[in-house]
Design a protein around this motif. Structure first.
Motif, PDB file in Angstrom:
ATOM      1  N   LEU A 282      -4.300  26.429   0.393  1.00  0.00           N
ATOM      2  CA  LEU A 282      -3.270  26.169   1.394  1.00  0.00           C
ATOM      3  C   LEU A 282      -2.153  25.324   0.802  1.00  0.00           C
ATOM      4  O   LEU A 282      -2.408  24.418   0.009  1.00  0.00           O
ATOM      5  CB  LEU A 282      -3.878  25.421   2.583  1.00  0.00           C
ATOM      6  N   THR A 283      -0.931  25.598   1.204  1.00  0.00           N
ATOM      7  CA  THR A 283       0.203  24.758   0.837  1.00  0.00           C
ATOM      8  C   THR A 283       0.273  23.639   1.863  1.00  0.00           C
ATOM      9  O   THR A 283       0.372  23.883   3.066  1.00  0.00           O
ATOM     10  CB  THR A 283       1.515  25.569   0.839  1.00  0.00           C
ATOM     11  N   VAL A 284       0.174  22.395   1.367  1.00  0.00           N
ATOM     12  CA  VAL A 284       0.142  21.223   2.243  1.00  0.00           C
ATOM     13  C   VAL A 284       1.277  20.291   1.836  1.00  0.00           C
ATOM     14  O   VAL A 284       1.387  19.902   0.671  1.00  0.00           O
ATOM     15  CB  VAL A 284      -1.216  20.499   2.137  1.00  0.00           C
ATOM     16  N   THR A 285       2.121  19.948   2.788  1.00  0.00           N
ATOM     17  CA  THR A 285       3.236  19.046   2.500  1.00  0.00           C
ATOM     18  C   THR A 285       2.932  17.645   3.002  1.00  0.00           C
ATOM     19  O   THR A 285       2.175  17.470   3.955  1.00  0.00           O
ATOM     20  CB  THR A 285       4.542  19.557   3.129  1.00  0.00           C
ATOM     21  N   GLY A 286       3.534  16.672   2.327  1.00  0.00           N
ATOM     22  CA  GLY A 286       3.390  15.282   2.736  1.00  0.00           C
ATOM     23  C   GLY A 286       2.494  14.461   1.823  1.00  0.00           C
ATOM     24  O   GLY A 286       2.533  13.239   1.879  1.00  0.00           O
ATOM     25  N   MET A 287       1.700  15.105   0.989  1.00  0.00           N
ATOM     26  CA  MET A 287       0.854  14.355   0.061  1.00  0.00           C
ATOM     27  C   MET A 287       1.722  13.816  -1.070  1.00  0.00           C
ATOM     28  O   MET A 287       2.476  14.563  -1.679  1.00  0.00           O
ATOM     29  CB  MET A 287      -0.264  15.241  -0.525  1.00  0.00           C
ATOM     30  N   LYS A 288       1.610  12.518  -1.340  1.00  0.00           N
ATOM     31  CA  LYS A 288       2.447  11.893  -2.365  1.00  0.00           C
ATOM     32  C   LYS A 288       1.654  11.264  -3.512  1.00  0.00           C
ATOM     33  O   LYS A 288       2.225  10.991  -4.563  1.00  0.00           O
ATOM     34  CB  LYS A 288       3.324  10.796  -1.735  1.00  0.00           C
ATOM     35  N   CYS A 289       0.351  11.009  -3.290  1.00  0.00           N
ATOM     36  CA  CYS A 289      -0.399  10.246  -4.285  1.00  0.00           C
ATOM     37  C   CYS A 289      -1.893  10.566  -4.217  1.00  0.00           C
ATOM     38  O   CYS A 289      -2.330  11.360  -3.387  1.00  0.00           O
ATOM     39  CB  CYS A 289      -0.196   8.750  -4.049  1.00  0.00           C
TER      40      CYS A 289
ATOM     41  N   VAL B 279      -9.959  25.061  -0.691  1.00  0.00           N
ATOM     42  CA  VAL B 279     -11.155  24.800   0.110  1.00  0.00           C
ATOM     43  C   VAL B 279     -12.119  25.973  -0.008  1.00  0.00           C
ATOM     44  O   VAL B 279     -11.729  27.127   0.158  1.00  0.00           O
ATOM     45  CB  VAL B 279     -10.806  24.582   1.603  1.00  0.00           C
ATOM     46  N   GLU B 280     -13.375  25.659  -0.284  1.00  0.00           N
ATOM     47  CA  GLU B 280     -14.441  26.651  -0.253  1.00  0.00           C
ATOM     48  C   GLU B 280     -15.289  26.302   0.970  1.00  0.00           C
ATOM     49  O   GLU B 280     -15.656  25.140   1.153  1.00  0.00           O
ATOM     50  CB  GLU B 280     -15.272  26.585  -1.527  1.00  0.00           C
ATOM     51  N   TYR B 281     -15.577  27.303   1.797  1.00  0.00           N
ATOM     52  CA  TYR B 281     -16.286  27.020   3.043  1.00  0.00           C
ATOM     53  C   TYR B 281     -17.204  28.166   3.452  1.00  0.00           C
ATOM     54  O   TYR B 281     -17.058  29.296   3.007  1.00  0.00           O
ATOM     55  CB  TYR B 281     -15.290  26.706   4.168  1.00  0.00           C
ATOM     56  N   ASP B 282     -18.154  27.808   4.315  1.00  0.00           N
ATOM     57  CA  ASP B 282     -19.088  28.779   4.883  1.00  0.00           C
ATOM     58  C   ASP B 282     -18.450  29.332   6.156  1.00  0.00           C
ATOM     59  O   ASP B 282     -18.321  28.615   7.156  1.00  0.00           O
ATOM     60  CB  ASP B 282     -20.415  28.088   5.190  1.00  0.00           C
TER      61      ASP B 282
ATOM     62  N   ALA C 116      -5.256  14.510   9.352  1.00  0.00           N
ATOM     63  CA  ALA C 116      -5.127  13.558   8.261  1.00  0.00           C
ATOM     64  C   ALA C 116      -3.677  13.122   8.063  1.00  0.00           C
ATOM     65  O   ALA C 116      -3.388  12.221   7.279  1.00  0.00           O
ATOM     66  CB  ALA C 116      -5.677  14.166   6.968  1.00  0.00           C
ATOM     67  N   GLY C 117      -2.752  13.772   8.784  1.00  0.00           N
ATOM     68  CA  GLY C 117      -1.349  13.370   8.742  1.00  0.00           C
ATOM     69  C   GLY C 117      -0.451  14.228   7.875  1.00  0.00           C
ATOM     70  O   GLY C 117       0.663  13.817   7.533  1.00  0.00           O
ATOM     71  N   PHE C 118      -0.911  15.427   7.540  1.00  0.00           N
ATOM     72  CA  PHE C 118      -0.142  16.301   6.657  1.00  0.00           C
ATOM     73  C   PHE C 118       0.112  17.642   7.338  1.00  0.00           C
ATOM     74  O   PHE C 118      -0.517  17.971   8.330  1.00  0.00           O
ATOM     75  CB  PHE C 118      -0.879  16.479   5.327  1.00  0.00           C
ATOM     76  N   SER C 119       1.025  18.410   6.771  1.00  0.00           N
ATOM     77  CA  SER C 119       1.410  19.689   7.359  1.00  0.00           C
ATOM     78  C   SER C 119       0.947  20.844   6.483  1.00  0.00           C
ATOM     79  O   SER C 119       1.072  20.783   5.266  1.00  0.00           O
ATOM     80  CB  SER C 119       2.933  19.776   7.514  1.00  0.00           C
ATOM     81  N   VAL C 120       0.449  21.879   7.131  1.00  0.00           N
ATOM     82  CA  VAL C 120       0.046  23.106   6.438  1.00  0.00           C
ATOM     83  C   VAL C 120       1.154  24.125   6.638  1.00  0.00           C
ATOM     84  O   VAL C 120       1.599  24.361   7.753  1.00  0.00           O
ATOM     85  CB  VAL C 120      -1.278  23.662   7.000  1.00  0.00           C
ATOM     86  N   GLU C 121       1.615  24.708   5.542  1.00  0.00           N
ATOM     87  CA  GLU C 121       2.685  25.711   5.641  1.00  0.00           C
ATOM     88  C   GLU C 121       2.126  27.106   5.551  1.00  0.00           C
ATOM     89  O   GLU C 121       1.052  27.337   5.075  1.00  0.00           O
ATOM     90  CB  GLU C 121       3.704  25.488   4.541  1.00  0.00           C
TER      91      GLU C 121
END
Length: 69
Positions: A7-14, A45-48, A64-69
């Motif tokens: 997934l492309t997730v925006t907002g992660m900085k560190c 992510v790997e999931y059942d 968690a405070g982030f956006s999924v594009e």
């Protein structure tokens, strides 16, 4: 049945952001592994698929405070 998604997730900085997303996703029943990269703005992510779905994964990332594009 095991499935994987990137997934492309925006907002992660560190690294702290990566840990926050990883911990939130690992708390979702059915999530088997998580690799978050702030540099690439991606979360793998790997999931059942019998225990969780993409909607629950995206919701955890949003909580968690982030956006999924």
């Amino acid at each position: 049945m095991t499935e994987s998604v990137i997934l492309t997730v925006t907002g992660m900085k560190c690294g702290g952001c990566e840990s926050n997303v990883t911990n939130k996703l690992k708390a979702v029943e059915g999530v088997l592994s998580v690799k978050a990269s702030a540099r690439d703005n991606e979360v793998s992510v790997e999931y059942d698929a019998e225990k969780t779905d993409l909607d629950a994964i995206e919701e955890a990332i949003t909580e968690a405070g982030f956006s999924v594009e």
